[in-house]
Write a protein that holds these residues in place. Structure first.
Motif, PDB file in Angstrom:
ATOM      1  N   MET A 101     -24.355 -42.545 -20.865  1.00 37.99           N
ATOM      2  CA  MET A 101     -23.287 -43.328 -21.435  1.00 37.99           C
ATOM      3  C   MET A 101     -22.349 -43.828 -20.333  1.00 37.99           C
ATOM      4  SD  MET A 101     -20.880 -42.355 -24.681  1.00 37.99           S
ATOM      5  CE  MET A 101     -21.708 -40.831 -24.798  1.00 37.99           C
ATOM      6  N   PHE A 102     -22.047 -42.955 -19.367  1.00 33.45           N
ATOM      7  CA  PHE A 102     -21.151 -43.373 -18.292  1.00 33.45           C
ATOM      8  C   PHE A 102     -21.792 -44.457 -17.430  1.00 33.45           C
ATOM      9  CE2 PHE A 102     -19.557 -39.073 -19.233  1.00 33.45           C
ATOM     10  CZ  PHE A 102     -18.274 -39.421 -19.575  1.00 33.45           C
ATOM     11  N   ARG A 103     -23.119 -44.411 -17.288  1.00 27.82           N
ATOM     12  CA  ARG A 103     -23.814 -45.453 -16.518  1.00 27.82           C
ATOM     13  C   ARG A 103     -23.662 -46.808 -17.201  1.00 27.82           C
ATOM     14  NH1 ARG A 103     -27.123 -43.426 -12.401  1.00 27.82           N
ATOM     15  NH2 ARG A 103     -28.224 -45.367 -12.157  1.00 27.82           N
ATOM     16  N   VAL A 104     -23.690 -46.810 -18.505  1.00 22.05           N
ATOM     17  CA  VAL A 104     -23.499 -48.060 -19.252  1.00 22.05           C
ATOM     18  C   VAL A 104     -22.116 -48.623 -18.955  1.00 22.05           C
ATOM     19  CG1 VAL A 104     -23.254 -49.054 -21.559  1.00 22.05           C
ATOM     20  CG2 VAL A 104     -25.107 -47.463 -21.094  1.00 22.05           C
ATOM     21  N   ILE A 105     -21.111 -47.769 -19.044  1.00 23.83           N
ATOM     22  CA  ILE A 105     -19.734 -48.207 -18.827  1.00 23.83           C
ATOM     23  C   ILE A 105     -19.556 -48.734 -17.403  1.00 23.83           C
ATOM     24  CG2 ILE A 105     -17.304 -47.479 -18.800  1.00 23.83           C
ATOM     25  CD1 ILE A 105     -18.575 -47.489 -21.604  1.00 23.83           C
ATOM     26  N   VAL A 134     -24.643 -51.892 -26.842  1.00 25.32           N
ATOM     27  CA  VAL A 134     -24.638 -50.547 -26.267  1.00 25.32           C
ATOM     28  C   VAL A 134     -23.316 -50.293 -25.541  1.00 25.32           C
ATOM     29  CG1 VAL A 134     -25.775 -51.149 -24.079  1.00 25.32           C
ATOM     30  CG2 VAL A 134     -26.022 -48.862 -25.002  1.00 25.32           C
ATOM     31  N   TYR A 135     -22.719 -51.336 -24.995  1.00 23.79           N
ATOM     32  CA  TYR A 135     -21.448 -51.173 -24.276  1.00 23.79           C
ATOM     33  C   TYR A 135     -20.289 -50.808 -25.210  1.00 23.79           C
ATOM     34  CZ  TYR A 135     -17.527 -52.183 -21.190  1.00 23.79           C
ATOM     35  OH  TYR A 135     -16.364 -52.100 -20.464  1.00 23.79           O
ATOM     36  N   SER A 195     -20.793 -47.359 -26.595  1.00 27.49           N
ATOM     37  CA  SER A 195     -20.508 -46.311 -25.612  1.00 27.49           C
ATOM     38  C   SER A 195     -19.006 -46.088 -25.480  1.00 27.49           C
ATOM     39  CB  SER A 195     -21.106 -46.680 -24.245  1.00 27.49           C
ATOM     40  OG  SER A 195     -22.506 -46.694 -24.299  1.00 27.49           O
ATOM     41  N   GLU A 208     -17.867 -44.180 -28.497  1.00 30.40           N
ATOM     42  CA  GLU A 208     -18.275 -42.780 -28.420  1.00 30.40           C
ATOM     43  C   GLU A 208     -17.371 -41.979 -27.485  1.00 30.40           C
ATOM     44  OE1 GLU A 208     -20.434 -39.480 -29.539  1.00 30.40           O
ATOM     45  OE2 GLU A 208     -20.569 -41.497 -30.374  1.00 30.40           O
ATOM     46  N   LEU A 209     -16.850 -42.637 -26.462  1.00 29.17           N
ATOM     47  CA  LEU A 209     -15.943 -41.975 -25.521  1.00 29.17           C
ATOM     48  C   LEU A 209     -14.500 -41.928 -26.022  1.00 29.17           C
ATOM     49  CD1 LEU A 209     -17.278 -43.450 -22.167  1.00 29.17           C
ATOM     50  CD2 LEU A 209     -17.482 -41.083 -22.972  1.00 29.17           C
ATOM     51  N   ALA A 238     -13.455 -50.750 -27.298  1.00 27.36           N
ATOM     52  CA  ALA A 238     -14.716 -50.993 -27.999  1.00 27.36           C
ATOM     53  C   ALA A 238     -14.582 -52.185 -28.941  1.00 27.36           C
ATOM     54  CB  ALA A 238     -15.141 -49.748 -28.774  1.00 27.36           C
TER      55      ALA A 238
END
Length: 79
Positions: free
Chosen positions: A1-5, A33-34, A37, A40-41, A47
Motif C-alpha cells: 500500500m505504501f508503494r502505491v502512495i 488503487v491510489y 490506498s 485504507e490509511l 482519498a
C-alpha cells in the motif's frame, strides 16, 4: 500500500489520444488503487480528492454503464 502512495502519478493514466470508452474507464478504474490506498490509511479527505481528480478524466462518460465499478468505489470512499 505504501508503494502505491509513494509511486503513484496521475500522468500514468492520462491518455490524450482518442480511445474507446472501455479503455478510458479501465484506466480510471485501475488508478482507483491510489484513492483506495489513501482511504485504507485513514487519509479520507485525500482519498476523496484523488477520486474526484480521477473521475474527472472520464467526466464525459462517468454515467455510462461501463463505469459501474467507479460507483462501487465511490460508495466505499464517500459512504
Amino acid at each position: 500500500m505504501f508503494r502505491v502512495i509513494e509511486n503513484f502519478s496521475y500522468k500514468m493514466y492520462e491518455r490524450p489520444q482518442a480511445q474507446h470508452q472501455l479503455d478510458r474507464v479501465s484506466f480510471a478504474v485501475r488508478s482507483m488503487v491510489y484513492p483506495l490506498s489513501l482511504f485504507e490509511l485513514g487519509r479520507v479527505d485525500e482519498a476523496r480528492s484523488s477520486y474526484q481528480i480521477i473521475e474527472d478524466t472520464i467526466a464525459d462518460i462517468k454515467d455510462s454503464v461501463f463505469a459501474k465499478e467507479m460507483y462501487m468505489i465511490r460508495d466505499i470512499i464517500f459512504g
